[in-house]
Design an enzyme around this catalytic site. Structure first.
Site, PDB file in Angstrom:
ATOM      1  N   HIS A  12      10.013   7.950  -6.643  1.00 40.49           N
ATOM      2  CA  HIS A  12      11.229   7.350  -6.020  1.00 40.49           C
ATOM      3  C   HIS A  12      10.551   7.311  -4.543  1.00 40.49           C
ATOM      4  CE1 HIS A  12      15.015   7.929  -3.860  1.00 40.49           C
ATOM      5  NE2 HIS A  12      14.815   7.309  -3.227  1.00 40.49           N
ATOM      6  N   HIS A  14      10.115   3.794  -1.415  1.00 38.88           N
ATOM      7  CA  HIS A  14      10.662   2.631  -0.814  1.00 38.88           C
ATOM      8  C   HIS A  14       8.722   1.571  -1.182  1.00 38.88           C
ATOM      9  CE1 HIS A  14      15.276   3.948  -0.234  1.00 38.88           C
ATOM     10  NE2 HIS A  14      13.757   5.641  -0.197  1.00 38.88           N
ATOM     11  N   ARG A  16       9.864  -1.726   0.368  1.00 36.74           N
ATOM     12  CA  ARG A  16       9.647  -3.127   1.195  1.00 36.74           C
ATOM     13  C   ARG A  16       9.334  -4.102   0.475  1.00 36.74           C
ATOM     14  NH1 ARG A  16      13.456   0.495   2.593  1.00 36.74           N
ATOM     15  NH2 ARG A  16      12.163   2.029   4.902  1.00 36.74           N
ATOM     16  N   ASN A  40      16.706  -0.912  -2.129  1.00 36.13           N
ATOM     17  CA  ASN A  40      17.703  -1.725  -1.310  1.00 36.13           C
ATOM     18  C   ASN A  40      17.037  -2.085   0.045  1.00 36.13           C
ATOM     19  OD1 ASN A  40      15.446   1.032  -0.339  1.00 36.13           O
ATOM     20  ND2 ASN A  40      16.535   1.914   1.232  1.00 36.13           N
ATOM     21  N   LYS A  95      20.919   1.959  -9.612  1.00 35.65           N
ATOM     22  CA  LYS A  95      20.476   3.216  -8.405  1.00 35.65           C
ATOM     23  C   LYS A  95      22.017   2.754  -7.919  1.00 35.65           C
ATOM     24  CE  LYS A  95      19.190   5.482  -5.356  1.00 35.65           C
ATOM     25  NZ  LYS A  95      17.594   5.906  -4.056  1.00 35.65           N
ATOM     26  N   HIS A 132      22.169   8.120  -5.202  1.00 35.24           N
ATOM     27  CA  HIS A 132      22.138   9.124  -3.746  1.00 35.24           C
ATOM     28  C   HIS A 132      22.993   9.587  -3.398  1.00 35.24           C
ATOM     29  CE1 HIS A 132      20.444   8.579   0.579  1.00 35.24           C
ATOM     30  NE2 HIS A 132      21.336   9.876   0.888  1.00 35.24           N
ATOM     31  N   HIS A 166      16.063  12.449  -4.907  1.00 37.71           N
ATOM     32  CA  HIS A 166      15.731  13.967  -3.443  1.00 37.71           C
ATOM     33  C   HIS A 166      16.614  15.304  -3.050  1.00 37.71           C
ATOM     34  CE1 HIS A 166      18.568  11.600  -1.460  1.00 37.71           C
ATOM     35  NE2 HIS A 166      17.695   9.969  -1.788  1.00 37.71           N
ATOM     36  N   ASP A 238      10.055   9.712  -2.343  1.00 35.21           N
ATOM     37  CA  ASP A 238      11.301   8.732  -1.599  1.00 35.21           C
ATOM     38  C   ASP A 238       9.912   8.773   0.100  1.00 35.21           C
ATOM     39  OD1 ASP A 238      13.116   7.471  -0.091  1.00 35.21           O
ATOM     40  OD2 ASP A 238      14.323   9.377   0.198  1.00 35.21           O
TER      41      ASP A 238
HETATM   42  C1  NCD Z   1      15.294   5.949   2.634  1.00 42.68           C
HETATM   43  C2  NCD Z   1      14.783   3.959   3.590  1.00 42.68           C
HETATM   44  O1  NCD Z   1      14.924   4.003   4.806  1.00 42.68           O
HETATM   45  O2  NCD Z   1      15.203   3.459   2.435  1.00 42.68           O
HETATM   46  N1  NCD Z   1      15.720   6.438   3.665  1.00 42.68           N
HETATM   47  C3  NCD Z   1      15.465   8.229   3.825  1.00 42.68           C
HETATM   48  O3  NCD Z   1      15.323   8.322   4.799  1.00 42.68           O
HETATM   49  N2  NCD Z   1      15.485   8.323   2.676  1.00 42.68           N
HETATM   50  C4  NCD Z   1      16.813   5.626   2.130  1.00 42.68           C
HETATM   51  C5  NCD Z   1      17.147   6.570   1.300  1.00 42.68           C
HETATM   52  O4  NCD Z   1      16.125   7.001   0.343  1.00 42.68           O
HETATM   53  O5  NCD Z   1      17.744   7.161   1.481  1.00 42.68           O
HETATM   54 ZN    ZN Z   2      15.039   6.734  -1.231  1.00 46.03          ZN
END
Ligand code: NCD
Ligand code: ZN
Length: 329
Positions: A12, A14, A16, A40, A95, A132, A166, A238
Protein backbone atom coordinates in the site's frame (compact mmCIF):
# COMPACT_ATOMS: atom_id res chain seq x y z
CA UNK A 1 25.80 -7.90 10.56
CA UNK A 2 23.53 -8.11 7.53
CA UNK A 3 19.86 -8.82 7.03
CA UNK A 4 18.81 -10.29 3.69
CA UNK A 5 15.25 -10.07 2.40
CA UNK A 6 13.83 -11.83 -0.61
CA UNK A 7 11.70 -9.61 -2.86
CA UNK A 8 10.17 -7.36 -0.22
CA UNK A 9 6.78 -5.85 -1.11
CA UNK A 10 4.99 -2.71 0.03
CA UNK A 11 1.32 -3.58 -0.35
CA UNK A 12 0.00 0.00 0.00
CA UNK A 13 1.86 3.08 -1.20
CA UNK A 14 1.03 6.41 -2.84
CA UNK A 15 3.47 7.26 -5.61
CA UNK A 16 1.52 10.24 -7.01
CA UNK A 17 2.02 11.68 -10.51
CA UNK A 18 4.39 13.76 -12.63
CA UNK A 19 7.38 15.26 -10.80
CA UNK A 20 6.46 13.85 -7.41
CA UNK A 21 6.09 10.37 -8.91
CA UNK A 22 9.58 10.66 -10.38
CA UNK A 23 10.96 11.95 -7.10
CA UNK A 24 9.47 9.44 -4.66
CA UNK A 25 9.23 6.19 -6.65
CA UNK A 26 12.95 5.31 -6.41
CA UNK A 27 12.67 5.19 -2.59
CA UNK A 28 10.14 2.42 -3.04
CA UNK A 29 11.67 0.63 -6.01
CA UNK A 30 15.14 0.54 -4.42
CA UNK A 31 13.80 -1.27 -1.36
CA UNK A 32 10.89 -3.26 -2.76
CA UNK A 33 10.49 -5.68 -5.65
CA UNK A 34 6.89 -4.56 -6.06
CA UNK A 35 4.20 -2.45 -4.49
CA UNK A 36 0.49 -1.82 -4.51
CA UNK A 37 0.43 1.67 -6.00
CA UNK A 38 -2.78 3.35 -4.94
CA UNK A 39 -5.04 4.84 -7.62
CA UNK A 40 -6.15 8.05 -5.84
CA UNK A 41 -4.43 10.23 -8.39
CA UNK A 42 -6.04 13.22 -10.11
CA UNK A 43 -8.02 12.07 -12.01
CA UNK A 44 -8.21 8.66 -10.30
CA UNK A 45 -7.05 5.50 -12.07
CA UNK A 46 -10.59 4.33 -12.73
CA UNK A 47 -10.54 3.12 -16.35
CA UNK A 48 -8.47 0.47 -18.06
CA UNK A 49 -6.82 3.16 -20.24
CA UNK A 50 -5.73 5.17 -17.21
CA UNK A 51 -4.62 1.94 -15.57
CA UNK A 52 -2.32 1.07 -18.46
CA UNK A 53 -0.89 4.56 -18.57
CA UNK A 54 -0.25 4.61 -14.81
CA UNK A 55 1.44 1.21 -14.82
CA UNK A 56 3.71 2.53 -17.58
CA UNK A 57 4.53 5.75 -15.71
CA UNK A 58 5.31 3.92 -12.48
CA UNK A 59 7.46 1.34 -14.24
CA UNK A 60 9.45 4.12 -15.88
CA UNK A 61 9.86 6.02 -12.61
CA UNK A 62 10.94 2.80 -10.84
CA UNK A 63 13.85 2.10 -13.20
CA UNK A 64 16.56 0.87 -13.12
CA UNK A 65 15.13 -1.46 -10.50
CA UNK A 66 13.11 -4.52 -11.45
CA UNK A 67 9.80 -3.57 -9.91
CA UNK A 68 6.23 -4.84 -10.20
CA UNK A 69 3.61 -2.08 -9.96
CA UNK A 70 0.37 -3.61 -8.70
CA UNK A 71 -2.19 -0.92 -9.43
CA UNK A 72 -5.74 -1.43 -8.18
CA UNK A 73 -8.49 0.26 -10.17
CA UNK A 74 -10.34 3.03 -8.34
CA UNK A 75 -13.83 1.66 -7.56
CA UNK A 76 -16.64 3.00 -9.74
CA UNK A 77 -20.22 2.09 -8.97
CA UNK A 78 -20.90 1.87 -12.70
CA UNK A 79 -18.26 -0.70 -13.67
CA UNK A 80 -19.92 -3.08 -16.14
CA UNK A 81 -19.42 -6.82 -16.21
CA UNK A 82 -18.17 -6.55 -19.81
CA UNK A 83 -15.59 -3.93 -18.88
CA UNK A 84 -14.18 -5.89 -15.94
CA UNK A 85 -14.32 -9.25 -17.70
CA UNK A 86 -12.46 -7.96 -20.75
CA UNK A 87 -9.73 -6.47 -18.57
CA UNK A 88 -9.54 -9.27 -16.00
CA UNK A 89 -6.20 -10.73 -17.14
CA UNK A 90 -4.50 -7.38 -16.79
CA UNK A 91 -6.16 -6.21 -13.59
CA UNK A 92 -4.79 -6.68 -10.12
CA UNK A 93 -7.63 -5.58 -7.81
CA UNK A 94 -10.08 -2.77 -7.11
CA UNK A 95 -9.75 -0.16 -4.36
CA UNK A 96 -12.83 1.21 -2.69
CA UNK A 97 -12.81 4.64 -1.06
CA UNK A 98 -15.97 5.90 0.63
CA UNK A 99 -16.43 9.37 -0.93
CA UNK A 100 -14.49 12.09 0.85
CA UNK A 101 -12.84 10.01 3.59
CA UNK A 102 -9.30 10.81 2.57
CA UNK A 103 -7.02 12.56 0.05
CA UNK A 104 -8.43 12.58 -3.51
CA UNK A 105 -11.37 10.34 -2.66
CA UNK A 106 -14.10 12.80 -3.69
CA UNK A 107 -15.02 10.50 -6.57
CA UNK A 108 -15.33 7.50 -4.27
CA UNK A 109 -18.46 5.60 -3.31
CA UNK A 110 -21.25 7.82 -1.95
CA UNK A 111 -23.67 5.04 -1.07
CA UNK A 112 -22.29 1.76 0.15
CA UNK A 113 -25.70 0.14 -0.36
CA UNK A 114 -25.19 0.44 -4.12
CA UNK A 115 -21.91 -1.42 -4.51
CA UNK A 116 -23.15 -5.00 -4.38
CA UNK A 117 -23.61 -5.57 -8.11
CA UNK A 118 -19.92 -4.68 -8.64
CA UNK A 119 -18.84 -6.82 -5.68
CA UNK A 120 -20.75 -9.70 -7.18
CA UNK A 121 -18.83 -9.32 -10.47
CA UNK A 122 -15.56 -9.06 -8.59
CA UNK A 123 -16.29 -12.24 -6.68
CA UNK A 124 -17.06 -14.05 -9.95
CA UNK A 125 -13.87 -12.72 -11.53
CA UNK A 126 -11.79 -13.39 -8.39
CA UNK A 127 -10.71 -9.72 -8.24
CA UNK A 128 -9.64 -8.71 -4.72
CA UNK A 129 -11.36 -5.77 -3.03
CA UNK A 130 -9.09 -3.32 -1.19
CA UNK A 131 -10.89 -0.98 1.18
CA UNK A 132 -10.19 2.27 2.96
CA UNK A 133 -12.44 1.26 5.84
CA UNK A 134 -13.57 4.40 7.59
CA UNK A 135 -17.00 5.96 8.12
CA UNK A 136 -17.69 9.69 8.27
CA UNK A 137 -18.17 9.53 12.05
CA UNK A 138 -16.08 10.95 14.90
CA UNK A 139 -12.53 10.53 13.65
CA UNK A 140 -11.09 8.19 16.34
CA UNK A 141 -14.12 5.89 15.88
CA UNK A 142 -14.28 5.79 12.09
CA UNK A 143 -12.47 2.49 11.63
CA UNK A 144 -14.35 0.73 14.45
CA UNK A 145 -17.65 1.88 12.96
CA UNK A 146 -16.67 0.45 9.59
CA UNK A 147 -16.08 -3.08 10.88
CA UNK A 148 -19.79 -3.90 10.43
CA UNK A 149 -19.46 -2.95 6.75
CA UNK A 150 -16.54 -5.36 6.37
CA UNK A 151 -18.61 -8.00 8.12
CA UNK A 152 -21.52 -7.50 5.75
CA UNK A 153 -19.34 -7.59 2.63
CA UNK A 154 -17.29 -10.61 3.73
CA UNK A 155 -20.33 -12.67 4.65
CA UNK A 156 -22.39 -11.68 1.59
CA UNK A 157 -19.49 -12.48 -0.76
CA UNK A 158 -17.62 -15.33 0.93
CA UNK A 159 -15.34 -15.96 -2.06
CA UNK A 160 -14.35 -12.32 -2.48
CA UNK A 161 -10.93 -11.54 -1.01
CA UNK A 162 -11.39 -8.42 1.13
CA UNK A 163 -8.32 -6.50 2.25
CA UNK A 164 -8.78 -4.10 5.16
CA UNK A 165 -6.18 -1.45 4.36
CA UNK A 166 -4.01 0.13 7.05
CA UNK A 167 -5.78 -1.22 10.12
CA UNK A 168 -5.24 0.73 13.34
CA UNK A 169 -7.58 -0.65 16.01
CA UNK A 170 -7.96 -3.66 18.28
CA UNK A 171 -11.45 -4.15 16.79
CA UNK A 172 -10.14 -4.55 13.26
CA UNK A 173 -7.33 -6.81 14.48
CA UNK A 174 -9.84 -9.09 16.22
CA UNK A 175 -12.21 -9.05 13.26
CA UNK A 176 -9.48 -10.40 10.98
CA UNK A 177 -10.12 -13.96 12.09
CA UNK A 178 -13.88 -13.86 11.74
CA UNK A 179 -13.92 -14.58 7.99
CA UNK A 180 -11.57 -16.67 5.91
CA UNK A 181 -11.75 -14.18 3.06
CA UNK A 182 -10.60 -11.14 5.08
CA UNK A 183 -6.97 -9.95 5.13
CA UNK A 184 -5.24 -6.72 6.11
CA UNK A 185 -2.30 -4.39 5.68
CA UNK A 186 -0.51 -2.62 8.52
CA UNK A 187 1.62 0.54 8.24
CA UNK A 188 4.88 1.33 9.99
CA UNK A 189 3.53 4.52 11.55
CA UNK A 190 0.51 2.82 13.09
CA UNK A 191 2.85 0.18 14.57
CA UNK A 192 5.11 2.83 16.09
CA UNK A 193 3.09 5.88 17.06
CA UNK A 194 -0.03 6.95 18.92
CA UNK A 195 -2.16 10.07 18.67
CA UNK A 196 -0.02 11.65 21.39
CA UNK A 197 3.01 11.59 19.13
CA UNK A 198 1.06 13.84 16.77
CA UNK A 199 -0.67 16.18 19.23
CA UNK A 200 0.24 15.31 22.81
CA UNK A 201 2.94 17.98 22.83
CA UNK A 202 3.77 20.34 19.98
CA UNK A 203 1.58 19.49 17.00
CA UNK A 204 3.41 17.43 14.39
CA UNK A 205 1.64 17.83 11.04
CA UNK A 206 3.91 15.23 9.45
CA UNK A 207 2.28 12.53 11.56
CA UNK A 208 -1.21 13.53 10.44
CA UNK A 209 -2.69 10.77 8.30
CA UNK A 210 -5.92 8.89 7.62
CA UNK A 211 -6.80 6.80 9.51
CA UNK A 212 -5.49 8.98 12.34
CA UNK A 213 -3.08 7.51 14.87
CA UNK A 214 -4.82 5.77 17.73
CA UNK A 215 -4.47 4.97 21.45
CA UNK A 216 -1.64 3.03 23.15
CA UNK A 217 -4.07 0.11 23.53
CA UNK A 218 -4.84 0.03 19.81
CA UNK A 219 -1.18 0.32 18.94
CA UNK A 220 -0.43 -2.58 21.27
CA UNK A 221 -3.08 -4.68 19.51
CA UNK A 222 -1.58 -3.89 16.10
CA UNK A 223 1.92 -4.67 17.36
CA UNK A 224 0.90 -8.01 18.82
CA UNK A 225 -0.92 -8.90 15.64
CA UNK A 226 2.25 -8.29 13.61
CA UNK A 227 4.47 -9.97 16.19
CA UNK A 228 2.23 -13.03 16.26
CA UNK A 229 3.37 -13.73 12.70
CA UNK A 230 -0.26 -13.80 11.53
CA UNK A 231 -0.44 -15.11 7.97
CA UNK A 232 -3.25 -12.76 6.91
CA UNK A 233 -1.25 -9.65 7.70
CA UNK A 234 0.79 -7.83 5.06
CA UNK A 235 3.04 -4.82 5.25
CA UNK A 236 1.60 -1.78 3.47
CA UNK A 237 3.36 1.47 4.34
CA UNK A 238 0.69 3.93 3.19
CA UNK A 239 3.59 6.26 2.56
CA UNK A 240 1.69 9.29 1.25
CA UNK A 241 3.86 12.27 0.30
CA UNK A 242 2.62 15.85 0.23
CA UNK A 243 4.84 18.91 -0.05
CA UNK A 244 5.77 20.62 3.20
CA UNK A 245 3.72 23.64 2.11
CA UNK A 246 0.61 21.55 1.47
CA UNK A 247 1.02 19.76 4.81
CA UNK A 248 1.40 23.03 6.70
CA UNK A 249 -1.07 25.24 4.89
CA UNK A 250 -3.73 22.88 3.55
CA UNK A 251 -3.53 20.27 6.32
CA UNK A 252 -3.15 17.37 3.91
CA UNK A 253 -3.32 13.88 5.47
CA UNK A 254 -0.49 11.47 4.75
CA UNK A 255 2.87 10.41 6.25
CA UNK A 256 5.95 10.18 4.07
CA UNK A 257 7.87 7.13 5.26
CA UNK A 258 9.12 5.57 2.01
CA UNK A 259 12.88 6.23 2.41
CA UNK A 260 13.24 4.50 5.78
CA UNK A 261 10.73 1.66 5.69
CA UNK A 262 12.90 -1.44 5.72
CA UNK A 263 15.48 0.03 8.14
CA UNK A 264 12.74 0.98 10.59
CA UNK A 265 10.90 -2.31 10.21
CA UNK A 266 14.15 -4.15 10.95
CA UNK A 267 14.57 -2.00 14.04
CA UNK A 268 11.02 -2.83 15.17
CA UNK A 269 11.38 -6.58 14.72
CA UNK A 270 14.83 -6.56 16.27
CA UNK A 271 13.61 -4.61 19.31
CA UNK A 272 11.04 -7.34 19.85
CA UNK A 273 13.49 -10.14 19.20
CA UNK A 274 11.49 -11.30 16.19
CA UNK A 275 13.65 -10.46 13.19
CA UNK A 276 12.85 -13.88 11.74
CA UNK A 277 9.22 -12.77 11.21
CA UNK A 278 10.09 -9.87 8.92
CA UNK A 279 10.35 -11.84 5.66
CA UNK A 280 6.79 -13.16 5.87
CA UNK A 281 5.42 -9.77 6.88
CA UNK A 282 7.12 -7.87 4.05
CA UNK A 283 6.73 -10.43 1.31
CA UNK A 284 5.65 -14.05 1.76
CA UNK A 285 2.18 -13.34 3.16
CA UNK A 286 1.37 -10.96 0.32
CA UNK A 287 2.64 -13.38 -2.33
CA UNK A 288 0.38 -16.09 -0.98
CA UNK A 289 -2.70 -13.93 -0.38
CA UNK A 290 -2.58 -12.25 -3.78
CA UNK A 291 -0.88 -15.05 -5.71
CA UNK A 292 1.68 -12.60 -7.11
CA UNK A 293 5.19 -13.43 -8.26
CA UNK A 294 7.31 -10.27 -8.04
CA UNK A 295 10.75 -10.02 -9.65
CA UNK A 296 13.30 -12.13 -7.76
CA UNK A 297 15.42 -9.64 -5.88
CA UNK A 298 17.62 -9.75 -2.83
CA UNK A 299 17.59 -6.66 -0.66
CA UNK A 300 20.28 -6.37 1.98
CA UNK A 301 20.35 -4.20 5.09
CA UNK A 302 23.49 -3.69 7.13
CA UNK A 303 23.90 -2.72 10.75
CA UNK A 304 25.08 0.83 10.15
CA UNK A 305 23.80 4.11 11.53
CA UNK A 306 22.43 6.92 9.41
CA UNK A 307 20.40 10.00 10.15
CA UNK A 308 17.18 10.77 8.31
CA UNK A 309 17.58 14.13 6.52
CA UNK A 310 15.30 17.05 7.43
CA UNK A 311 13.65 16.95 4.02
CA UNK A 312 13.72 15.22 0.64
CA UNK A 313 13.27 18.14 -1.76
CA UNK A 314 9.96 19.71 -0.78
CA UNK A 315 8.81 16.71 1.27
CA UNK A 316 9.39 16.30 5.01
CA UNK A 317 9.64 12.69 6.17
CA UNK A 318 8.06 11.44 9.39
CA UNK A 319 11.35 10.69 11.07
CA UNK A 320 13.41 13.73 10.12
CA UNK A 321 16.54 13.94 12.23
CA UNK A 322 16.20 10.47 13.73
CA UNK A 323 19.24 8.19 13.78
CA UNK A 324 18.47 4.68 12.55
CA UNK A 325 20.42 1.48 13.15
CA UNK A 326 19.89 -0.34 9.86
CA UNK A 327 20.83 0.90 6.43
CA UNK A 328 20.03 -0.24 2.93
CA UNK A 329 23.15 -1.59 1.19
C1 NCD B 1 -3.41 9.09 1.64
C2 NCD B 1 -3.01 10.07 0.53
O1 NCD B 1 -2.52 11.16 0.86
O2 NCD B 1 -3.18 9.74 -0.64
N1 NCD B 1 -3.43 9.79 2.89
C3 NCD B 1 -3.32 9.26 4.12
O3 NCD B 1 -3.45 10.01 5.10
N2 NCD B 1 -3.07 7.98 4.31
C4 NCD B 1 -4.71 8.43 1.31
C5 NCD B 1 -5.09 7.30 2.21
O4 NCD B 1 -4.57 6.19 2.09
O5 NCD B 1 -5.93 7.52 3.09
ZN1 ZN C 1 -3.26 5.05 1.48
Amino acid sequence: MNLTLKSPLDMHVHLRQDDMLKQVTPFTSSQFAGAVCMPNTQPPVDTIERYRAYVREVTEAASPFAFAPYVPLFFREDFSREELTAAREELFAIKLYPAGVTTNSEGGVAELSKIEPVLDMMQDLDLPLLVHGETHGYSPDREREFVSVYDHIASTFPKLRVIMEHITTSDAAEFLDKHENVFCTVTLHHMLYTLDDMLGGMFDPFLFCKPILKSPKDRAAIQSLVLSGHEKVMFGSDSAPHTEVMKRTEGMAGCFTAPMLLPMLAEFFEDHDKLELMQAFVSDNARRIYGVTPPERTVVLEKAEWTVPPRYGSIVPVNAGQTLRWKLV
